[in-house]
Design an enzyme around this catalytic site. Structure first.
Site, PDB file in Angstrom:
ATOM      1  N   GLU A   1      29.524 -41.992  16.363  1.00 36.55           N
ATOM      2  CA  GLU A   1      30.773 -41.224  16.154  1.00 36.55           C
ATOM      3  C   GLU A   1      30.633 -40.183  15.039  1.00 36.55           C
ATOM      4  O   GLU A   1      31.450 -40.133  14.121  1.00 36.55           O
ATOM      5  CB  GLU A   1      31.927 -42.190  15.860  1.00 36.55           C
ATOM      6  CG  GLU A   1      32.168 -43.161  17.003  1.00 36.55           C
ATOM      7  CD  GLU A   1      33.168 -44.270  16.663  1.00 36.55           C
ATOM      8  OE1 GLU A   1      33.701 -44.285  15.545  1.00 36.55           O
ATOM      9  OE2 GLU A   1      33.392 -45.127  17.536  1.00 36.55           O
TER      10      GLU A   1
ATOM     11  N   GLU B   1      29.778 -49.162  25.796  1.00 35.36           N
ATOM     12  CA  GLU B   1      30.938 -49.943  25.337  1.00 35.36           C
ATOM     13  C   GLU B   1      32.072 -49.919  26.371  1.00 35.36           C
ATOM     14  O   GLU B   1      33.251 -49.816  26.025  1.00 35.36           O
ATOM     15  CB  GLU B   1      31.452 -49.390  23.993  1.00 35.36           C
ATOM     16  CG  GLU B   1      30.423 -49.357  22.898  1.00 35.36           C
ATOM     17  CD  GLU B   1      30.975 -48.905  21.540  1.00 35.36           C
ATOM     18  OE1 GLU B   1      32.205 -48.916  21.347  1.00 35.36           O
ATOM     19  OE2 GLU B   1      30.163 -48.542  20.678  1.00 35.36           O
TER      20      GLU B   1
HETATM   21  O1  9MR Z   1      35.148 -54.324  18.379  1.00 36.34           O
HETATM   22  C1  9MR Z   1      34.870 -53.998  17.031  1.00 36.34           C
HETATM   23  C2  9MR Z   1      35.868 -54.652  16.110  1.00 36.34           C
HETATM   24  O2  9MR Z   1      35.748 -56.064  16.187  1.00 36.34           O
HETATM   25  C3  9MR Z   1      35.645 -54.172  14.672  1.00 36.34           C
HETATM   26  O3  9MR Z   1      36.682 -54.677  13.839  1.00 36.34           O
HETATM   27  C4  9MR Z   1      35.614 -52.650  14.601  1.00 36.34           C
HETATM   28  C5  9MR Z   1      35.244 -52.162  13.217  1.00 36.34           C
HETATM   29  O4  9MR Z   1      33.927 -52.523  12.869  1.00 36.34           O
HETATM   30  O5  9MR Z   1      34.670 -52.122  15.534  1.00 36.34           O
HETATM   31  C6  9MR Z   1      34.907 -52.497  16.872  1.00 36.34           C
HETATM   32  O6  9MR Z   1      33.903 -51.924  17.670  1.00 36.34           O
HETATM   33  C7  9MR Z   1      33.871 -50.496  17.764  1.00 36.34           C
HETATM   34  C8  9MR Z   1      32.423 -50.067  17.856  1.00 36.34           C
HETATM   35  O7  9MR Z   1      31.697 -50.583  16.762  1.00 36.34           O
HETATM   36  C9  9MR Z   1      32.303 -48.549  17.905  1.00 36.34           C
HETATM   37  N1  9MR Z   1      33.090 -48.018  18.990  1.00 36.34           N
HETATM   38  C10 9MR Z   1      34.487 -48.441  19.054  1.00 36.34           C
HETATM   39  C11 9MR Z   1      34.569 -49.990  19.037  1.00 36.34           C
HETATM   40  C12 9MR Z   1      35.998 -50.456  19.193  1.00 36.34           C
HETATM   41  O8  9MR Z   1      36.773 -50.027  18.135  1.00 36.34           O
END
Ligand code: 9MR
Length: 366
Positions: A166, A277
């Protein structure tokens, strides 16, 4: 909308056996199909040279046997949903915490699965101490230390790493649409190239990925991503693949034309396309479960077909496997008292649902 007949056609020879599942044991229009009798997605995908898998949480793998069994049945590749991110793996400056990441990797290897690494350099999941280090001139050393330590620890065992995640946010108004992250503010735009170069040195056999969201969206985002990829390639950055997060919204349709264009253009640049994802947010759909499941199914299907029109993705991962543990249903992620979302291939009881069927049909139909 797809009809039951189309579903059956999509299932092909595998569904010659009479339907033996009670009508209420599967949601929506999949009722009556014996989805449970079909092979796991890992097997169906592998027949086409594709790795299917999901983001997993180590704590759940050890405490929920039904979840663990479903992961083993369906997944040929895993990614730790959080365990390899900066904050979980290095919550304090001296306190590296590798346990969950180590255990996830060991679990995958014990079950014959590959592993993706997620993620080395990201604006989120940064502990305060790291933000302070970035703000006080220690950024270059921190970036190098993070990549060399985490990637180095798992060298040779991780198929692909999301080196950066990102990195674009056009709204921030910076050159190339870059995000005004702590990394950017500390190191300028060159931190991205630097991260890839260190990653290549650290684990030369690993596929290096730029992971991002919104490739299927309307507007200029896909083009901004593509232009940035072109710039990286021209500058000789050692990048191998684009990770498309693919968090689909049912509020709008997948922009299939632009998505296919994006994938084709990225492949022309010499990059591989990965789906990293995938899930479907059904919050804008009516309460009716059948309608919601169909909506998610249709988006997943449309998305994968648009990608496949340009290139067959060799890694397809959903962000979780069962609705029981989707991040979208985590406390704080949805309004108290609001209905649970159904974004993933399996429902809360680990039963296969239409989103699962969309993946199955996609893999078998290739
Ligand atoms: O699913 C993840 C959640 O449990 C965490 O709290 C969050 C912050 O670290 O990240 C979520 O995963 C994200 C991923 O790392 C990057 N793309 C978006 C995902 C969903 O928010």
């Amino acid at each position: 909308m797809i009809s039951r007949r189309q579903c059956l056609a999509g299932l092909g020879a595998a569904i010659l056996a009479p339907a033996i599942v009670a009508r209420d044991s599967l949601p929506g229009y999949a009722q009556g199909l014996d989805l449970a009798a079909l092979p796991g997605l890992r097997e169906t995908a592998a027949r086409k040279g594709i790795l299917y898998g999901a983001a997993v949480r180590g704590d759940l793998l050890s405490r929920d046997p039904a979840y663990r069994a479903a992961v083993v049945k369906e997944c040929g590749i895993l990614v730790a949903e959080n365990a390899m991110k900066f904050k979980p793996i290095r919550p304090t400056e001296k306190g590296w915490a590798f346990d969950e990441a180590d255990a996830t990797l060991a679990f995958a290897e014990a079950n014959g699965m590959k592993v993706r690494g997620h993620t080395l350099i990201w604006h989120a999941a940064l502990p305060d101490w790291a933000k302070a280090t970035l703000a006080s001139g220690g950024g270059a050393a921190l970036l190098e230390q993070q990549i060399r330590t985490v990637m180095g620890r798992y060298r040779g065992r991780v198929l692909a790493w999301d080196v950066v995640n990102e990195i674009l946010e056009p709204k921030d108004g910076l050159i190339d649409g870059l995000r005004k992250s702590d990394w950017y503010l500390a190191l300028g735009p060159g931190y991205i190239d630097r991260a890839f170069r260190i990653a290549r040195e650290t684990d030369p056999g690993c596929q290096l990925v730029y992971n991002e969201w919104g490739h299927e969206s309307y507007g200029t985002r896909p083009e901004t991503i593509l232009r940035y990829l072109e710039k990286l390639k021209k500058g000789g950055t050692p990048i191998d693949a684009v990770g498309m997060q693919s968090h689909l919204h049912t509020r709008w349709n997948v922009n299939a034309r632009q998505l296919s264009w994006f994938c084709k253009s990225a492949v022309d640049l010499g990059l591989e396309i990965l789906v990293t994802e995938l899930d479907g947010d059904d919050s804008e759909l009516p309460d009716d479960i059948q309608a919601r499941d169909q909506g998610v199914h249709d988006r997943v299907r449309a998305f994968l077909e648009a990608v496949a029109a340009a290139t067959v993705p060799r890694q397809v991962l959903t962000w979780g496997l069962s609705d029981r543990y989707s991040f979208m249903n985590a406390p704080g992620r949805r309004e108290p008292g609001s209905r649970a979302k159904r974004p993933l291939p399996l429902d809360e009881a680990m039963r296969r649902k239409p989103a699962w069927l969309a993946l199955h049909n996609f893999f078998t139909g290739l």
